[in-house]
Design a protein around this motif. Structure first.
Motif, PDB file in Angstrom:
ATOM      1  N   ARG A  82      67.644  -6.777  65.944  1.00 24.74           N
ATOM      2  CA  ARG A  82      66.967  -6.020  64.718  1.00 24.74           C
ATOM      3  C   ARG A  82      67.591  -6.804  63.541  1.00 24.74           C
ATOM      4  O   ARG A  82      66.931  -7.075  62.586  1.00 24.74           O
ATOM      5  CB  ARG A  82      67.055  -4.520  64.559  1.00 24.74           C
ATOM      6  N   TYR A 136      66.507   2.612  54.289  1.00 25.89           N
ATOM      7  CA  TYR A 136      66.046   1.911  55.850  1.00 25.89           C
ATOM      8  C   TYR A 136      67.107   1.469  56.236  1.00 25.89           C
ATOM      9  O   TYR A 136      68.145   1.328  55.932  1.00 25.89           O
ATOM     10  CB  TYR A 136      64.942   1.121  55.435  1.00 25.89           C
ATOM     11  N   GLU A 137      66.634   1.053  57.504  1.00 24.51           N
ATOM     12  CA  GLU A 137      67.898   0.576  58.625  1.00 24.51           C
ATOM     13  C   GLU A 137      68.115  -0.678  58.368  1.00 24.51           C
ATOM     14  O   GLU A 137      67.483  -1.449  57.503  1.00 24.51           O
ATOM     15  CB  GLU A 137      67.297   1.007  60.094  1.00 24.51           C
ATOM     16  N   ARG A 160      67.403   0.799  49.418  1.00 26.34           N
ATOM     17  CA  ARG A 160      68.615   0.819  49.912  1.00 26.34           C
ATOM     18  C   ARG A 160      68.448   0.781  51.160  1.00 26.34           C
ATOM     19  O   ARG A 160      68.158   1.508  52.149  1.00 26.34           O
ATOM     20  CB  ARG A 160      68.815   2.300  49.554  1.00 26.34           C
ATOM     21  N   SER A 163      73.645  -0.717  55.748  1.00 24.18           N
ATOM     22  CA  SER A 163      74.986  -1.408  55.754  1.00 24.18           C
ATOM     23  C   SER A 163      75.269  -2.872  56.298  1.00 24.18           C
ATOM     24  O   SER A 163      75.753  -3.495  55.691  1.00 24.18           O
ATOM     25  CB  SER A 163      76.040  -0.466  55.573  1.00 24.18           C
ATOM     26  N   ARG A 198      77.088   6.519  50.793  1.00 21.43           N
ATOM     27  CA  ARG A 198      76.125   7.033  51.018  1.00 21.43           C
ATOM     28  C   ARG A 198      75.678   8.249  49.992  1.00 21.43           C
ATOM     29  O   ARG A 198      74.596   8.781  49.972  1.00 21.43           O
ATOM     30  CB  ARG A 198      76.361   7.914  52.314  1.00 21.43           C
ATOM     31  N   GLY A 218      64.503   6.229  59.057  1.00 20.63           N
ATOM     32  CA  GLY A 218      65.437   6.029  60.001  1.00 20.63           C
ATOM     33  C   GLY A 218      65.799   7.336  60.997  1.00 20.63           C
ATOM     34  O   GLY A 218      64.627   7.855  61.247  1.00 20.63           O
ATOM     35  N   GLY A 219      66.934   7.573  61.355  1.00 18.65           N
ATOM     36  CA  GLY A 219      66.918   8.346  62.461  1.00 18.65           C
ATOM     37  C   GLY A 219      67.648   9.800  61.993  1.00 18.65           C
ATOM     38  O   GLY A 219      67.653  10.193  60.906  1.00 18.65           O
ATOM     39  N   GLY A 221      70.761  10.969  61.126  1.00 20.07           N
ATOM     40  CA  GLY A 221      71.813  11.201  60.263  1.00 20.07           C
ATOM     41  C   GLY A 221      70.886  11.270  59.062  1.00 20.07           C
ATOM     42  O   GLY A 221      71.365  12.063  58.063  1.00 20.07           O
ATOM     43  N   LEU A 222      70.058  10.365  58.779  1.00 18.19           N
ATOM     44  CA  LEU A 222      69.276  10.366  57.625  1.00 18.19           C
ATOM     45  C   LEU A 222      68.557  11.549  57.323  1.00 18.19           C
ATOM     46  O   LEU A 222      68.418  12.158  56.410  1.00 18.19           O
ATOM     47  CB  LEU A 222      68.702   8.937  57.570  1.00 18.19           C
ATOM     48  N   ARG A 225      70.527  14.406  55.955  1.00 16.87           N
ATOM     49  CA  ARG A 225      70.746  14.142  54.449  1.00 16.87           C
ATOM     50  C   ARG A 225      69.508  14.402  53.611  1.00 16.87           C
ATOM     51  O   ARG A 225      69.685  15.092  52.800  1.00 16.87           O
ATOM     52  CB  ARG A 225      71.086  12.641  54.348  1.00 16.87           C
ATOM     53  N   HIS A 237      60.028   8.982  57.248  1.00 19.59           N
ATOM     54  CA  HIS A 237      59.436   7.957  58.112  1.00 19.59           C
ATOM     55  C   HIS A 237      60.583   8.028  59.075  1.00 19.59           C
ATOM     56  O   HIS A 237      61.476   7.085  58.920  1.00 19.59           O
ATOM     57  CB  HIS A 237      59.503   6.414  57.716  1.00 19.59           C
ATOM     58  N   LEU A 238      60.567   9.114  60.032  1.00 22.80           N
ATOM     59  CA  LEU A 238      61.462   9.195  60.922  1.00 22.80           C
ATOM     60  C   LEU A 238      61.814   9.002  62.347  1.00 22.80           C
ATOM     61  O   LEU A 238      60.794   7.942  62.526  1.00 22.80           O
ATOM     62  CB  LEU A 238      62.020  10.819  60.481  1.00 22.80           C
ATOM     63  N   CYS A 270      60.870   2.733  67.141  1.00 23.18           N
ATOM     64  CA  CYS A 270      60.583   4.014  67.041  1.00 23.18           C
ATOM     65  C   CYS A 270      59.158   4.586  67.881  1.00 23.18           C
ATOM     66  O   CYS A 270      58.824   5.666  68.073  1.00 23.18           O
ATOM     67  CB  CYS A 270      60.282   4.492  65.543  1.00 23.18           C
ATOM     68  N   GLU A 323      65.552  11.178  71.410  1.00 19.97           N
ATOM     69  CA  GLU A 323      65.238   9.737  71.222  1.00 19.97           C
ATOM     70  C   GLU A 323      66.214   8.633  71.805  1.00 19.97           C
ATOM     71  O   GLU A 323      67.042   8.374  71.035  1.00 19.97           O
ATOM     72  CB  GLU A 323      64.772   9.290  69.638  1.00 19.97           C
ATOM     73  N   ILE A 397      56.229   4.114  59.905  1.00 22.44           N
ATOM     74  CA  ILE A 397      55.351   4.967  60.288  1.00 22.44           C
ATOM     75  C   ILE A 397      55.758   6.279  59.611  1.00 22.44           C
ATOM     76  O   ILE A 397      56.904   6.759  59.947  1.00 22.44           O
ATOM     77  CB  ILE A 397      55.435   5.007  61.801  1.00 22.44           C
TER      78      ILE A 397
HETATM   79  N1  LIG Z   1      59.296   6.197  61.459  1.00 19.05           N
HETATM   80  C1  LIG Z   1      59.423   4.699  61.255  1.00 19.05           C
HETATM   81  O1  LIG Z   1      58.736   3.947  60.667  1.00 19.05           O
HETATM   82  C2  LIG Z   1      60.667   4.140  61.771  1.00 19.05           C
HETATM   83  C3  LIG Z   1      61.868   5.179  62.260  1.00 19.05           C
HETATM   84  N2  LIG Z   1      63.028   4.494  62.548  1.00 19.05           N
HETATM   85  C4  LIG Z   1      64.010   5.488  63.160  1.00 19.05           C
HETATM   86  O2  LIG Z   1      65.248   5.101  62.504  1.00 19.05           O
HETATM   87  C5  LIG Z   1      66.260   5.257  63.779  1.00 19.05           C
HETATM   88  C6  LIG Z   1      66.803   4.074  63.982  1.00 19.05           C
HETATM   89  O3  LIG Z   1      67.683   3.633  62.930  1.00 19.05           O
HETATM   90  P1  LIG Z   1      69.010   3.601  62.610  1.00 19.05           P
HETATM   91  O4  LIG Z   1      69.578   2.208  62.965  1.00 19.05           O
HETATM   92  O5  LIG Z   1      69.811   4.635  63.652  1.00 19.05           O
HETATM   93  O6  LIG Z   1      69.172   4.136  61.341  1.00 19.05           O
HETATM   94  P2  LIG Z   1      69.906   5.104  60.285  1.00 19.05           P
HETATM   95  O7  LIG Z   1      69.008   6.210  60.467  1.00 19.05           O
HETATM   96  O8  LIG Z   1      71.319   5.097  60.768  1.00 19.05           O
HETATM   97  O9  LIG Z   1      69.959   4.600  59.023  1.00 19.05           O
HETATM   98  C7  LIG Z   1      68.848   4.256  58.507  1.00 19.05           C
HETATM   99  C8  LIG Z   1      69.329   4.280  56.997  1.00 19.05           C
HETATM  100  O10 LIG Z   1      69.611   5.794  56.371  1.00 19.05           O
HETATM  101  C9  LIG Z   1      71.182   5.636  55.940  1.00 19.05           C
HETATM  102  N3  LIG Z   1      71.680   6.791  56.407  1.00 19.05           N
HETATM  103  C10 LIG Z   1      71.801   7.121  57.550  1.00 19.05           C
HETATM  104  N4  LIG Z   1      72.524   8.455  57.495  1.00 19.05           N
HETATM  105  C11 LIG Z   1      72.823   8.618  56.354  1.00 19.05           C
HETATM  106  C12 LIG Z   1      73.422   9.654  55.504  1.00 19.05           C
HETATM  107  N5  LIG Z   1      74.133  10.859  56.209  1.00 19.05           N
HETATM  108  N6  LIG Z   1      73.633   9.596  54.226  1.00 19.05           N
HETATM  109  C13 LIG Z   1      73.196   8.647  53.576  1.00 19.05           C
HETATM  110  N7  LIG Z   1      72.502   7.599  54.128  1.00 19.05           N
HETATM  111  C14 LIG Z   1      72.257   7.700  55.477  1.00 19.05           C
HETATM  112  C15 LIG Z   1      71.746   4.353  56.629  1.00 19.05           C
HETATM  113  O11 LIG Z   1      72.854   3.902  55.805  1.00 19.05           O
HETATM  114  P3  LIG Z   1      74.287   3.216  56.265  1.00 19.05           P
HETATM  115  O12 LIG Z   1      74.104   1.801  56.109  1.00 19.05           O
HETATM  116  O13 LIG Z   1      75.316   3.949  55.663  1.00 19.05           O
HETATM  117  O14 LIG Z   1      74.189   3.509  57.796  1.00 19.05           O
HETATM  118  C16 LIG Z   1      70.556   3.151  56.435  1.00 19.05           C
HETATM  119  O15 LIG Z   1      70.313   2.964  55.215  1.00 19.05           O
HETATM  120  C17 LIG Z   1      65.288   5.618  64.759  1.00 19.05           C
HETATM  121  O16 LIG Z   1      65.509   7.294  64.945  1.00 19.05           O
HETATM  122  C18 LIG Z   1      63.966   5.167  64.815  1.00 19.05           C
HETATM  123  O17 LIG Z   1      63.180   6.035  65.314  1.00 19.05           O
HETATM  124  C19 LIG Z   1      63.176   3.164  62.839  1.00 19.05           C
HETATM  125  C20 LIG Z   1      62.185   2.430  62.285  1.00 19.05           C
HETATM  126  C21 LIG Z   1      61.152   2.874  61.769  1.00 19.05           C
END
Ligand SMILES: NC(=O)C1=CN([C@@H]2O[C@H](COP(=O)(O)OP(=O)(O)OC[C@H]3O[C@@H](n4cnc5c(N)ncnc54)[C@H](OP(=O)(O)O)[C@@H]3O)[C@@H](O)[C@H]2O)C=CC1
Ligand SMILES: N[C@@H](CCC(=O)OP(=O)(O)O)C(=O)O
Length: 428
Positions: A82, A136-137, A160, A163, A198, A218-219, A221-222, A225, A237-238, A270, A323, A397
């Motif tokens: 990715r 975003y991721e 944002r 990382s 963060r 994202g997934g 953790g996000l 938050r 968009h989770l 996702c 997931e 999405i």
């Molecule tokens: N619905 C959609 O369109 C999409 C959904 N996804 C979902 O995303 C997930 C995969 O992504 P993944 O690589 O795990 O990404 P993460 O969810 O780990 O991270 C995504 C972003 O969120 C930030 N983040 C995560 N946790 C926190 C927190 N506690 N506090 C602040 N910022 C935070 C990350 O920062 P940091 O750099 O610090 O980690 C990064 O910028 C899957 O669940 C997938 O389904 C993915 C793509 C598209």
């Protein structure tokens, strides 16, 4: 030659003040953007595409830095894939920018008109949302896709990214900003968060009145938050816990091919299937699970599913809410459509759910009763994608219940206002 990155330095740990400052600049830029014509915005995006191509060497070198750090820190192959950019992917990104430039400007579109008996003329007209924050991721193309969709729809963006992609994102952003500035787009129309702390994400989520909408992509953790901190409206968009239900009437070959594709085409996205539900009256369940196992997927299941193939081990309760994003699948044999609908209502994350069936009554009930952003009949959940839906690109999405659901592109980044034209009417 790449210009110096246009992000502000981040000497502060006062993240609330930092976000306020970014949002203030974004607001001023957005007001200028709102006065730019369709032709001007499209020209700015074409100029950005040109800059991305011209700065290819810098962008790929920055990406190699991220890739090396990612390899060093043990990122999985899926995450590295990715993160990775190469000439083809960068060309794909630049072409997507041109595609978005070629889309009709959504701003100003008249959505409806009405004339009241008292002569008042009403219209609903599409307008930008304003200042949009996107979290975003570590997928560098999202930096550009999100930025250009925002700008095309007249919004300012605060980005944002993950990382692991920080160098790639800075190089991409620098090229984009330089290209757009040449055509008069203010620098602050797209800003990259100058820190990866963060805590600053928390401050973004709390910047109510300063940021108009946050898109968290994202997934887990996000999600947590966002649930704790969000004071700004969120277009979530989770995660994608996507189901495929194979009904008794399903064509066996179609069921097998769609199920294998939904799980195995790309397991890390996702839209990948995470749970397969099989009607106990479907006669070819064994063939379907066998094809998935033979494709290299680990399968866990309920008791009835385990009876389909000795390679299936017992699912734990948590599997139905997991997931995997890897070659692993949970399978449940269920007692028909009602059971499937009940399972999906309980465990789906509202992303994409699919039915395979040749019975119109079943497919209509599924389409009407499954309350996910995308509901499909006889197709792979991996089609959950803005490009595949003909939208040019996507922010991602949307999995929530607000006005924009599923693939979000230009329309989802706008709202509307009522314009009322009178001739001196007063209300009795
Ligand atoms: N619905 C959609 O369109 C999409 C959904 N996804 C979902 O995303 C997930 C995969 O992504 P993944 O690589 O795990 O990404 P993460 O969810 O780990 O991270 C995504 C972003 O969120 C930030 N983040 C995560 N946790 C926190 C927190 N506690 N506090 C602040 N910022 C935070 C990350 O920062 P940091 O750099 O610090 O980690 C990064 O910028 C899957 O669940 C997938 O389904 C993915 C793509 C598209
Ligand atoms: N919707 C798009 C993007 C999916 C996506 O971004 O997934 P990920 O690789 O988890 O960031 C697709 O199907 O390719």
């Amino acid at each position: 030659m790449t210009q110096q990155t246009t992000t502000k330095p981040a000497p502060t740990t006062d993240y609330t003040a930092l976000i306020s400052s970014l949002a203030k600049d974004a607001r001023a830029a957005q007001m200028r953007l709102a006065r730019m014509s369709d032709i001007e915005k499209a020209a700015a995006l074409r100029s950005a595409a040109h800059a991305l191509r011209a700065q290819k060497a810098d962008i790929l070198a920055a990406n190699e830095k991220d890739m090396a750090a990612g390899r060093e820190s043990g990122l999985t192959d899926a995450l590295l894939d990715r993160l990775k950019l190469d000439e083809d992917r960068l060309e794909g990104i630049a072409s997507a920018v041109e595609a978005v430039a070629g889309l009709p400007d959504p701003v100003g579109e008249v959505l409806s008109t009405d004339k009241r008996p008292n002569g008042l003329e009403l219209s609903r007209v599409r307008v930008p949302v304003g200042v949009i924050g996107i979290i975003y991721e570590s997928r560098p193309n999202v930096t550009i896709d999100a930025a250009v969709l925002c700008v095309r729809a007249g919004n300012a963006a605060i980005l944002r990214g993950g990382s692991e992609a920080v160098h790639s994102n800075r190089a991409l952003h620098a090229a984009l900003a330089e290209g757009m500035a040449e055509k008069g787009v203010p620098e602050a129309a797209v800003q990259l968060m100058p820190t990866q702390e963060r805590e600053a994400v928390g401050a973004m989520l709390k910047a109510s009145g300063e940021i108009d909408m946050i898109v968290p992509r994202g997934g887990k953790g996000l999600v947590e938050r966002v649930q704790n901190d969000a004071r700004v409206p969120v277009l979530a968009h989770l995660d994608g816990i996507c189901h495929t239900y194979i009904d008794a009437s399903a064509d066996p070959e179609m069921a097998r091919e769609v199920a294998v594709n939904a799980k195995m085409r790309r397991t890390g996205i996702c839209g990948a299937m995470e749970t397969l539900l099989i009607d106990s009256d479907f006669a070819n369940g064994e063939e379907v699970v066998s094809a998935i196992l033979d494709a290299g997927c680990e399968v866990v299941g309920n008791e009835a599913a385990q009876a389909l193939d000795s390679r299936i081990s017992a699912a734990q309760a948590s599997d139905w809410d997991t997931e995997y994003l890897e070659p692993k699948l949970s399978v449940a044999v269920v007692g028909g459509l009602d059971d499937a609908l009940e399972h999906i209502a309980r465990h789906s994350s509202g992303h994409t759910d699919v039915v395979i069936s040749s019975d119109d009554k079943v497919t209509e009930r599924f389409l009407n009763e499954v309350d996910s952003a995308i509901v499909m009949v006889n197709a792979s959940s991996q089609f959950a994608d803005g490009g595949e839906f003909g939208l040019g690109a996507e922010i991602g999405i949307a999995t929530g219940r607000l006005h924009a659901r599923g693939p979000v592109a230009l329309e989802g980044l706008t709202t509307y206002k009522w314009q009322v034209r009178g001739t001196g009417q007063t209300r009795p």
